[in-house]
Write a protein that holds these residues in place. Structure first.
Motif, short mmCIF file in Angstrom:
data_model
loop_
_atom_site.label_atom_id
_atom_site.label_comp_id
_atom_site.label_asym_id
_atom_site.label_seq_id
_atom_site.Cartn_x
_atom_site.Cartn_y
_atom_site.Cartn_z
N SER A 6 0.83 -1.20 0.00
CA SER A 6 0.00 0.00 0.00
C SER A 6 0.86 1.25 0.00
O SER A 6 0.52 2.25 -0.62
N GLY A 7 2.02 1.21 0.65
CA GLY A 7 2.92 2.35 0.64
C GLY A 7 3.47 2.61 -0.75
O GLY A 7 3.57 3.74 -1.21
N THR A 8 3.82 1.55 -1.45
CA THR A 8 4.30 1.67 -2.82
C THR A 8 3.20 2.21 -3.71
O THR A 8 3.44 3.07 -4.55
N ALA A 14 1.00 9.14 -6.20
CA ALA A 14 1.50 10.51 -6.05
C ALA A 14 2.36 10.91 -7.24
O ALA A 14 2.26 12.03 -7.75
N PHE A 15 3.22 10.00 -7.70
CA PHE A 15 4.07 10.29 -8.86
C PHE A 15 3.23 10.50 -10.11
O PHE A 15 3.43 11.47 -10.86
N ILE A 51 -10.26 13.46 -11.85
CA ILE A 51 -8.93 13.89 -12.29
C ILE A 51 -8.21 14.59 -11.15
O ILE A 51 -7.02 14.38 -10.94
N SER A 52 -8.92 15.38 -10.38
CA SER A 52 -8.33 16.04 -9.21
C SER A 52 -7.83 15.00 -8.21
O SER A 52 -6.74 15.15 -7.65
N ASN A 56 -3.91 14.55 -7.01
CA ASN A 56 -3.55 14.69 -5.61
C ASN A 56 -3.17 13.37 -4.95
O ASN A 56 -2.96 13.32 -3.74
N GLY A 57 -3.06 12.31 -5.74
CA GLY A 57 -2.61 11.02 -5.23
C GLY A 57 -3.62 10.30 -4.37
O GLY A 57 -3.28 9.36 -3.66
N ILE A 58 -4.87 10.72 -4.44
CA ILE A 58 -5.93 10.07 -3.65
C ILE A 58 -6.34 8.75 -4.29
O ILE A 58 -6.57 7.76 -3.61
#
Length: 68
Positions: A6-8, A14-15, A51-52, A56-58
């Protein structure tokens, strides 16, 4: 310390989101314009809110959405 799956995934999201935002802004598109183009040109069912969330990596976009 090892990254959990999950961290990866969060790092990947985010990337991808940061890159998507960079490309969108450099092209001069709003969130709505990107959503409209994806829907019109690729038959995607997406809105500016999603898209937002990508930016924002959500949420991480699917492979099909990335392809579009």
């Amino acid at each position: 310390m090892k990254n959990t799956k999950s961290g990866t995934n969060k790092q990947d999201a985010a990337f991808i989101g940061a890159r998507l935002k960079e490309v969108r802004k450099s092209a001069g598109f709003s969130l709505q314009e990107v959503a409209d183009r994806l829907n019109r040109d690729y038959g995607a069912n997406i809105n500016k809110g999603m898209i937002s969330k990508y930016e924002n990596g959500i949420h991480e976009p699917s492979a099909g959405t990335i392809h579009c």
